[in-house]
Design a protein around this motif. Structure first.
Motif, PDB file in Angstrom:
ATOM      1  N   ILE A  55       0.861  -1.179   0.000  1.00 30.32           N
ATOM      2  CA  ILE A  55       0.000   0.000   0.000  1.00 30.32           C
ATOM      3  C   ILE A  55       0.897   1.229   0.000  1.00 30.32           C
ATOM      4  O   ILE A  55       1.689   1.414   0.931  1.00 30.32           O
ATOM      5  CB  ILE A  55      -0.930   0.049   1.224  1.00 30.32           C
ATOM      6  N   LEU A  56       0.810   2.028  -1.043  1.00 31.85           N
ATOM      7  CA  LEU A  56       1.537   3.285  -1.109  1.00 31.85           C
ATOM      8  C   LEU A  56       0.592   4.430  -0.777  1.00 31.85           C
ATOM      9  O   LEU A  56      -0.621   4.331  -1.000  1.00 31.85           O
ATOM     10  CB  LEU A  56       2.144   3.479  -2.500  1.00 31.85           C
ATOM     11  N   PRO A  57       1.084   5.518  -0.248  1.00 35.90           N
ATOM     12  CA  PRO A  57       0.206   6.634   0.126  1.00 35.90           C
ATOM     13  C   PRO A  57      -0.460   7.250  -1.103  1.00 35.90           C
ATOM     14  O   PRO A  57       0.097   7.237  -2.209  1.00 35.90           O
ATOM     15  CB  PRO A  57       1.166   7.623   0.795  1.00 35.90           C
ATOM     16  N   LEU A 199       9.673   6.793  -3.809  1.00 36.98           N
ATOM     17  CA  LEU A 199       8.466   6.539  -4.593  1.00 36.98           C
ATOM     18  C   LEU A 199       7.216   6.961  -3.818  1.00 36.98           C
ATOM     19  O   LEU A 199       6.300   7.592  -4.372  1.00 36.98           O
ATOM     20  CB  LEU A 199       8.400   5.055  -4.951  1.00 36.98           C
ATOM     21  N   ALA A 200       7.190   6.648  -2.525  1.00 39.57           N
ATOM     22  CA  ALA A 200       6.032   7.006  -1.691  1.00 39.57           C
ATOM     23  C   ALA A 200       5.877   8.516  -1.588  1.00 39.57           C
ATOM     24  O   ALA A 200       4.749   9.038  -1.619  1.00 39.57           O
ATOM     25  CB  ALA A 200       6.182   6.388  -0.304  1.00 39.57           C
ATOM     26  N   VAL A 225       7.020  -0.828  -8.811  1.00 40.67           N
ATOM     27  CA  VAL A 225       5.771  -1.466  -8.419  1.00 40.67           C
ATOM     28  C   VAL A 225       5.518  -2.658  -9.339  1.00 40.67           C
ATOM     29  O   VAL A 225       5.415  -2.506 -10.553  1.00 40.67           O
ATOM     30  CB  VAL A 225       4.594  -0.477  -8.491  1.00 40.67           C
ATOM     31  N   GLU A 226       5.445  -3.845  -8.736  1.00 39.10           N
ATOM     32  CA  GLU A 226       5.254  -5.093  -9.483  1.00 39.10           C
ATOM     33  C   GLU A 226       3.900  -5.690  -9.136  1.00 39.10           C
ATOM     34  O   GLU A 226       3.396  -5.511  -8.017  1.00 39.10           O
ATOM     35  CB  GLU A 226       6.372  -6.078  -9.115  1.00 39.10           C
ATOM     36  N   GLN A 227       3.313  -6.408 -10.084  1.00 36.62           N
ATOM     37  CA  GLN A 227       2.104  -7.161  -9.790  1.00 36.62           C
ATOM     38  C   GLN A 227       2.469  -8.387  -8.947  1.00 36.62           C
ATOM     39  O   GLN A 227       3.410  -9.107  -9.269  1.00 36.62           O
ATOM     40  CB  GLN A 227       1.429  -7.607 -11.079  1.00 36.62           C
ATOM     41  N   ILE A 228       1.719  -8.603  -7.894  1.00 39.88           N
ATOM     42  CA  ILE A 228       2.055  -9.695  -6.970  1.00 39.88           C
ATOM     43  C   ILE A 228       1.998 -11.046  -7.677  1.00 39.88           C
ATOM     44  O   ILE A 228       2.743 -11.963  -7.330  1.00 39.88           O
ATOM     45  CB  ILE A 228       1.126  -9.641  -5.739  1.00 39.88           C
ATOM     46  N   LYS A 229       1.180 -11.178  -8.693  1.00 43.45           N
ATOM     47  CA  LYS A 229       1.114 -12.450  -9.419  1.00 43.45           C
ATOM     48  C   LYS A 229       2.442 -12.787 -10.089  1.00 43.45           C
ATOM     49  O   LYS A 229       2.695 -13.946 -10.432  1.00 43.45           O
ATOM     50  CB  LYS A 229       0.002 -12.415 -10.456  1.00 43.45           C
ATOM     51  N   ALA A 446      13.095  10.761   3.565  1.00 42.55           N
ATOM     52  CA  ALA A 446      12.669  10.912   4.959  1.00 42.55           C
ATOM     53  C   ALA A 446      11.177  11.222   5.025  1.00 42.55           C
ATOM     54  O   ALA A 446      10.442  10.649   5.833  1.00 42.55           O
ATOM     55  CB  ALA A 446      13.474  12.012   5.645  1.00 42.55           C
ATOM     56  N   PHE A 447      10.710  12.125   4.147  1.00 40.39           N
ATOM     57  CA  PHE A 447       9.273  12.418   4.080  1.00 40.39           C
ATOM     58  C   PHE A 447       8.513  11.178   3.610  1.00 40.39           C
ATOM     59  O   PHE A 447       7.443  10.842   4.139  1.00 40.39           O
ATOM     60  CB  PHE A 447       9.030  13.589   3.135  1.00 40.39           C
ATOM     61  N   GLY A 448       9.059  10.470   2.617  1.00 43.81           N
ATOM     62  CA  GLY A 448       8.394   9.272   2.109  1.00 43.81           C
ATOM     63  C   GLY A 448       8.259   8.184   3.146  1.00 43.81           C
ATOM     64  O   GLY A 448       7.238   7.483   3.203  1.00 43.81           O
ATOM     65  N   ALA A 449       9.294   8.008   3.982  1.00 46.64           N
ATOM     66  CA  ALA A 449       9.213   7.000   5.047  1.00 46.64           C
ATOM     67  C   ALA A 449       8.084   7.332   6.018  1.00 46.64           C
ATOM     68  O   ALA A 449       7.372   6.432   6.491  1.00 46.64           O
ATOM     69  CB  ALA A 449      10.549   6.913   5.781  1.00 46.64           C
ATOM     70  N   ALA A 450       7.915   8.620   6.311  1.00 45.76           N
ATOM     71  CA  ALA A 450       6.804   9.031   7.177  1.00 45.76           C
ATOM     72  C   ALA A 450       5.469   8.728   6.498  1.00 45.76           C
ATOM     73  O   ALA A 450       4.508   8.293   7.150  1.00 45.76           O
ATOM     74  CB  ALA A 450       6.914  10.520   7.504  1.00 45.76           C
ATOM     75  N   CYS A 451       5.393   8.933   5.179  1.00 46.43           N
ATOM     76  CA  CYS A 451       4.144   8.665   4.447  1.00 46.43           C
ATOM     77  C   CYS A 451       3.818   7.171   4.436  1.00 46.43           C
ATOM     78  O   CYS A 451       2.646   6.783   4.549  1.00 46.43           O
ATOM     79  CB  CYS A 451       4.253   9.184   3.015  1.00 46.43           C
TER      80      CYS A 451
END
Length: 487
Positions: A55-57, A199-200, A225-229, A446-451
């Protein structure tokens, strides 16, 4: 330029400046390694690690978070307050400092105590009282075999770190223990690397067109971002919450005989902390670019054609030239090459009367080759990821491609980005080039990790306070990276 110097420069240009056809070969081999690495038993130079970040923000996250971004020479901290409005950032405070060199070889306890203490001091400086439990997004940019979104096992140190007591351990637990030794309770809902965090950050601020993130600084890496399949080796007892998951390519280890490897690269590798490993990173990343340039300059000096037969003593010392100096020379657009002249006088020790425009031009040409080779190889691997995702097919209407980027070289070396985008255009053509947009996220990883911590927290709240990301014991699902055979 003297004849010998010009002949040598032409030889290095032939070996370091790859035409489009050669860059496509690198792209194609990278794709082969990527596909092999995605397989459960794949024998690839790319680890292709599932990150459990599924799950990405999307800009609707809210709350109050700290973040720690640790993955190289600099520690970056952030305090972020996300408002309840869409993409609403009520407050962001940032801090960064160099990690003491001696901590690279100390016990892991000392290193993680440093991280915890710095965050506590940072909170004090910005007048945030530490009461209750702090929520922290942890950006840890070393190879980790992820077990859940907030736990994993450190596989190996890279980037010059060799701290005893960490390999095989859970970095999140090590950080939690460090805070406990300081009398502070923390919650760490997410641990990820800087590429996923980058990326986030772009996803939160700029929407959902970003599928790839690349970092080029002290080290280098990329996630997408990869498809889990397509992930047969993701942990089968982990119950995914969406159909996609971020994959950490761990492309520092990418190896191919198509890569333009010099004698200087082989010498650097032989004297490094991890001989035969991290080939791609040693050709491209900031930890090594200065040393590559020094070794090439030394070779030019020893044959007597660069410094008038003299071998400057500085060039005999390993580590005497760092990547920031290469970057200043690479970006030296002054008519008299004043930045290059300053390097020759202050670092190399060349007398002012010998610091001629001809000499500066020669030295800049060498540093340009070192930087441009890195940019070209970066372009080839990024195009490999775009190709894997089906986003360069000109037979279909082309989609907007947002590339999230971070790292000191990508941010601070404007000519590097020019070379990189020019190489992407050479490989893919004008249409793909016109649909590619590079985004440097405000606040960075750093901002992305918080997101990411915010997105994980929001999900846990919606699933109930007793939710814990499902996990299982680590076994043999991730094969070891194939070692380089001839690097």
């Amino acid at each position: 330029m003297s004849g010998n110097t010009e002949e040598m420069l032409e030889d290095y240009r032939r070996r370091m400046n790859l035409p489009a056809a050669e860059l496509r070969k690198v792209r194609d081999v990278f794709l082969e390694e990527l596909h092999t690495g995605l397989e459960r038993s794949g024998n690839s130079s790319l680890l292709m690690l599932p990150t459990m970040v599924d799950i990405l923000p999307d800009g609707h996250e809210h709350g109050e978070f700290f973040s720690i971004n640790f993955g190289g020479s600099t520690l970056r901290l952030a305090y972020v307050v996300l408002g309840k409005g869409h993409k609403e950032v009520d407050r962001i405070e940032e801090s960064e400092q160099k990690i003491p060199e001696e901590l690279r070889k100390r016990h892991a306890t000392e290193l993680f105590d440093f991280l915890a203490t710095e965050l506590i001091d940072f909170a004090d400086r910005i007048d945030i009282p530490i009461s209750g439990r702090l929520t922290i997004g942890f950006c840890f940019s070393f190879p980790v075999q992820q077990i859940s979104i907030n736990s994993g096992r450190l596989m190996t140190w890279v980037k010059g770190f060799e701290c005893e007591g960490a390999v095989g351990q859970d970095p999140t637990r090590l950080l939690d223990d460090a805070f406990r030794r300081q009398g502070v309770l923390v919650s760490i809902p997410a641990m990820t690397n800087d590429t996923v965090a980058t990326l986030a950050a772009v996803r939160y601020r700029d929407g959902q067109d970003a599928f790839i993130a690349a970092v080029m600084g002290t080290g280098t890496n990329a996630s997408y971002v990869e498809q889990i399949k397509n992930l047969p080796k993701y942990l089968p007892q982990y119950m995914p919450r969406t159909s996609d998951m971020c994959v950490n390519t761990e492309w520092p280890g990418f190896f191919s005989h198509s890569l333009p490897i010099l004698n200087e690269d082989q010498e650097l590798d032989a004297e490094s902390d991890h001989p035969g490993q991290h080939c791609f990173e040693k050709l491209t990343a900031g930890l090594y670019l200065g040393e590559i340039a020094r070794r090439i300059l030394l070779r030019f000096a020893k044959v007597g054609c660069l410094f008038g037969g003299d071998v400057p003593e500085t060039l005999l010392r390993q580590g005497a030239v760092d990547s920031s100096q290469v970057g200043r020379i690479h970006s030296d657009d002054t008519p008299d090459l004043l930045k290059t002249g300053a390097f020759l006088e202050q670092i190399v020790g060349i007398n002012p009367e010998k610091n001629t425009h001809t000499l500066r031009t020669q030295v800049k040409a060498i540093c340009d080759l070192v930087a441009n080779r890195s940019a070209q190889l970066m372009a080839a691997t990024v195009v490999g990821l775009l190709t894997h995702l089906g986003r360069v097919d000109t037979s279909q209407p082309l989609q907007k491609n947002v590339l999230a980027i971070d790292g000191g070289i990508l941010i601070n070396w404007p000519n590097y980005r020019v070379q990189m985008t020019a190489a992407i255009k050479e490989i893919c053509g004008q249409e793909v080039y016109d649909n590619l947009h590079m985004k440097i996220p405000a606040g960075g990883a750093a901002f992305g990790a918080a997101c990411i911590a915010a997105a994980a927290n929001n999900y846990m709240r919606s699933a109930g306070h007793g939710y814990r990301p499902p996990a299982r014991s680590v076994s043999s699902y991730f094969p070891p990276r194939r070692p380089s055979q001839t690097f």
